[in-house]
Design an enzyme around this catalytic site. Sequence first.
Site, PDB file in Angstrom:
ATOM      1  N   GLU A  82       0.819  -1.215   0.000  1.00 27.10           N
ATOM      2  CA  GLU A  82       0.000   0.000   0.000  1.00 27.10           C
ATOM      3  C   GLU A  82       0.852   1.264   0.000  1.00 27.10           C
ATOM      4  OE1 GLU A  82      -2.562  -3.224   0.612  1.00 27.10           O
ATOM      5  OE2 GLU A  82      -0.768  -2.708   1.774  1.00 27.10           O
TER       6      GLU A  82
ATOM      7  N   HIS B 151     -11.101  -5.962   7.803  1.00 28.30           N
ATOM      8  CA  HIS B 151     -11.778  -5.703   6.534  1.00 28.30           C
ATOM      9  C   HIS B 151     -13.023  -4.828   6.705  1.00 28.30           C
ATOM     10  CE1 HIS B 151      -9.569  -9.487   5.854  1.00 28.30           C
ATOM     11  NE2 HIS B 151      -9.497  -9.117   4.595  1.00 28.30           N
TER      12      HIS B 151
END
Length: 332
Positions: A55, A124
Site C-alpha cells: 500500500e 476488513h
Amino acid sequence: MIEAIRDAHDVMMEREPNLVVFGEDVGFFGGVFRCTKGLQKKFGSHRCFDTPISENGIVGAAVGMAAYGLRPCVEIQFSDYMYPAFDQIVSEAARLRYRSAGDFSAPMTIRMPVGGGIYGGQTHSQSPESLFAHVCGLKTVMPSNPYDSKGLLIAAIEDEDPVVFLEPKRLYNGPFDGHHDRPVVPWSSHALSEVPDGYYRVPLGKATVRREGGAVTIVTYGTMVHVALAATQESGIDAEVIDLRSLVPLDEEAIIESVRKTGRCVIVHEATRICGFGAELSAVIQESCFYHLKTPIRRVTGWDTPYPHAFEWQYFPGPGRVADEIRLALED
C-alpha cells in the site's frame, strides 16, 4: 454502486489521457469488488495495471505520478489496509501543494471500500473517515448511492488536490439495514439508481436533503443515510435527513440551516463514537445553532470497541437504535 464506479472510471479514462488506474488486483481481475472490471482490456495495461501487495508503494507511486503530471486513481483493496500508506497520504500527498508553495500539487484519488456488512472482521470492516478528515490538505468523500458515486468520483478525479474516496461495502449491491440482509430503501424510491450515461459531476462539499422534515434533523452519510430513512419510517416522526456526501469540505451551511429550522439534531455514523466525525459535526452545530436547539444533540454510532466480528449487525446503528434516539431528541 459497483457499476456506477466502474462507469466513472470508464468515462474519465476516455476524457483524460493522463488518468492511470492501479492497485492490487485492479487490472486483469478487475478488483476484489469488480469496480475496475474491463478497464485493462479496454485501455491497456499501461493505464490500468496490477501492483505488488504494498500500500505504501501504491500511494507513494501515485504521489510521484501526480507531481509529474499524471492523474492517478488508485485502489486500496480495503480501508483497513491503508495504514502502511498513511505516512505517504499524510506527509506527502496532503502537504505537497503547501510545502512547495504551489509549485506542485497531487491531483490523485485514493479509493477505499469502508465499513462492515461482509463479516470481514477487524481487518476488513473499519470506518476510518475521521482519520482522513483530520488531515489538512485532503478531501474526504463518502457517497450513499450509485448516482452520487459516479458524479462524486468524476469530481474527485478532476480535482487538483488529493481526494480520499470512501465506498461503503454494504451499498455496493444495494442498501441494507442494521438487522437483516434485506433492502431498507429501494434505490428507485428516490431515483438514485438512475445513473446517466456519459459525463456529469456531483460537486465536492455540497450536502443534500434526502428527506424534508420539520421535527428533527438527522445528519449522516454513506450507509447510514438509508438506515436513517428507515428509522424515520419506523418512528413515524417527521425528520429531515441530511446526506453530507463530502466530509471535507463540509457543507456547514446546509447543516446549520436545517438544525435552525427543526431545533433538534441526531447524528448517525457507523464508526466508533469517540473522536468520530460526529463529534466535529456536534461542535459545528453547537457553535452555530446553540440558541436554536431545544434539546441536546444526540449521536448514534458504532461501539467503542475493536470491530466485533461475530456481532457486527448489533454493532451497526440500525433503524431501531436511530428511531429511539429520534424519540429522545423530541423530549423537551
